[in-house]
Design a protein around this motif. Structure first.
Motif, short mmCIF file in Angstrom:
data_model
loop_
_atom_site.label_atom_id
_atom_site.label_comp_id
_atom_site.label_asym_id
_atom_site.label_seq_id
_atom_site.Cartn_x
_atom_site.Cartn_y
_atom_site.Cartn_z
N SER A 104 37.46 41.99 36.73
CA SER A 104 38.07 42.73 37.82
C SER A 104 39.33 43.44 37.36
O SER A 104 39.80 43.25 36.23
CB SER A 104 38.43 41.76 38.97
N SER A 105 39.88 44.25 38.25
CA SER A 105 41.15 44.94 37.97
C SER A 105 42.33 44.21 38.60
O SER A 105 43.42 44.77 38.68
CB SER A 105 41.08 46.38 38.49
N ALA A 106 42.10 42.98 39.05
CA ALA A 106 43.18 42.20 39.66
C ALA A 106 44.17 41.75 38.59
O ALA A 106 43.88 41.75 37.39
CB ALA A 106 42.61 40.99 40.39
N TRP A 162 45.58 38.83 37.01
CA TRP A 162 45.12 37.44 37.00
C TRP A 162 45.62 36.66 35.79
O TRP A 162 45.90 37.21 34.73
CB TRP A 162 43.60 37.35 37.06
N VAL A 179 38.43 38.26 44.76
CA VAL A 179 38.78 39.25 43.75
C VAL A 179 38.58 40.66 44.30
O VAL A 179 39.40 41.56 44.06
CB VAL A 179 37.95 39.03 42.47
N SER A 180 37.51 40.88 45.05
CA SER A 180 37.29 42.18 45.65
C SER A 180 38.43 42.57 46.58
O SER A 180 38.85 43.73 46.62
CB SER A 180 35.96 42.20 46.44
N ASN A 230 41.59 43.48 44.28
CA ASN A 230 41.52 44.59 43.34
C ASN A 230 42.46 45.72 43.75
O ASN A 230 42.43 46.19 44.89
CB ASN A 230 40.09 45.14 43.26
N GLY A 231 43.30 46.13 42.80
CA GLY A 231 44.22 47.23 43.06
C GLY A 231 45.47 46.85 43.84
O GLY A 231 46.30 47.71 44.12
#
Length: 430
Positions: A136-138, A140, A96-97, A100-101
């Motif tokens: 998170s900002s993913a 998903w 996920v990290s 992100n974005g």
């Protein structure tokens, strides 16, 4: 569009590979077992890596050109090959990290009942992984299947088949607990819908049939589907016996065996497998099929019946081979002089006779224990065959009269060879 499928040779992952390829995606699978990957999808591209060892930077590189990442990896319980923390939480957090974005759709396969507060570590770690994604900002979508039923048999679906194949009787356990299932093809199609953007970002939905049924009813339906006759009796399975079986399966887990009888699997069944079909009915363009419809969509063949019966016999074969070889070696060591005397009476010197018995006993014991280590089953079986043939060849030269011995010490080696070849032939679980 390009898709990366984590756990691509697993039950769900392999179905996702096929469905995404059929939908026009360029698909790459990711897993740690090259042999399993090539067996499941030899024509697809594969990245052979252990997801628990990938850093955030590794994930960035692996997903740099991807449009979709499908996470179908998972484990039922900690064991020699698996860590729930590493697979369900650490790997997901790092993935996920990395996402992100980025304009990459993450389709995450979780499980009905996943929750950070769940009492069972399988569901708790799944829940923590889900939470990391949701926070998170993913981009998903999280899908939570119930008990997945498909043409391939693995884990819980293999156990259902085996329970339905028991001769004369059928097990009766957890009669008041509801079990919901989902057809493997419905899971794969849901993944395709999510991958193509037809499911809104931020969707979390259970994938399950509308209504469940008690486990004994599920087993009975599976038995009829397999074409086996109605059982003569039901066999109640006491909870203490289940607990004992689970503890034994847990111990074997440390030897690499992923038994569906482990504590987590039985605890999940004891708690029931129930989800809410409503969110998916609203988000998707089709409802998940009922268990009746699932079975009707994949008619049983002789292969199904063979597998169901052999799944019951496989652990028995492994156990008998281990016991036979370990005891044979131990008896040879305990009765070293008597065993050596058989060779000295045929003209062999005392020293070489003792060495031969010692070497044979150590080899027997080694093979008897080696077959209990899951990754070595096939090699141990082949070792048993080779040692048996060497034993017959050497024995025929040194003591040919034993072929006519009333107790048949040479003749009895032949069934042992056959059993070892049988176990080696069905040892692979993928």
């Amino acid at each position: 569009m390009k898709a990366l499928v984590l756990g691509g040779y697993g039950l769900i992952g392999a179905a996702c590979l096929r469905a995404l390829r059929k939908a026009g995606f360029s698909v790459t699978g990711l897993g740690r077992d090259a042999e399993a990957a090539q067996k499941v999808a030899p024509d697809d591209d594969w990245i052979i890596r252990d997801i628990t060892k990938l850093s955030v930077d590794d994930w960035r590189r692996l997903t740099a050109e991807m449009d979709v990442v499908v996470n179908a990896s998972g484990a039922l319980q900690d064991g020699a090959r698996d860590s729930l923390q590493a697979i369900h939480i650490t790997a997901v957090e790092r993935l996920v990290s990395a996402l992100n974005g980025k304009p990459v759709r993450l389709v995450h396969i979780s499980a009905v009942g996943a929750s950070e507060t769940a009492g069972l570590d399988f569901f708790a770690t799944k829940g923590r992984g889900d939470a990391a994604i949701r926070q998170s900002s993913a981009d998903w979508v999280i899908l939570r299947p119930a008990l997945v039923i498909g043409p391939e048999a693995y884990g819980g679906t293999a156990l259902l088949r085996a329970a339905a194949a028991m001769p004369l009787v059928t097990p009766h356990l957890f009669p008041r607990i509801a079990i919901q299932t989902v057809f493997l093809d419905d899971v794969a199609q849901a993944v395709v819908q999510a991958a193509t953007g037809r499911i809104p970002a931020g969707t979390l939905a259970d994938l399950t049939e509308p209504r469940g049924r008690p486990l004994p009813d599920t087993i009975a339906m599976m038995r009829r589907w397999l074409g086996f006759p109605e059982p003569l009796a039901t066999l109640p399975v006491p909870r203490p016996l289940l607990t004992l079986l689970a503890k034994g399966a847990d111990a074997l887990g440390h030897l690499g065996w992923r038994s569906p009888l482990r504590t987590n699997a039985l605890a999940a069944l004891a708690d029931g497998i129930e989800g809410d079909p409503e969110p998916w009915q609203q988000a998707g363009d089709h409802s998940c099929r009922s268990f009746d419809e699932t079975l009707a969509a994949m008619p049983a063949t002789v292969q199904e019946r063979w597998f169901a019966r052999l799944y019951l016999l496989f652990p028995l074969g492994v156990g008998l081979l281990s016991l036979f070889w370990a005891l044979s070696g131990a008896i040879g060591l305990v009765q070293l002089d008597a065993a050596a005397a058989v060779l000295t009476e045929s003209g062999m010197a005392q020293g070489p006779a003792r060495i031969a018995v010692l070497a044979g006993s150590v080899a027997d014991i080694g093979l008897g224990f080696a077959i209990l280590w899951r990754p070595w089953v096939g090699a141990a079986c082949l070792g048993m065959v080779l040692v048996s043939l060497a034993y017959l060849a050497g024995g025929s030269l040194a003591t040919p009269d034993l072929w006519a011995d009333p107790l048949g010490p040479f003749v009895k080696v032949l069934p042992s060879i056959s059993l070892a070849l049988f176990v080696a032939a069905i040892a692979k679980d993928r």
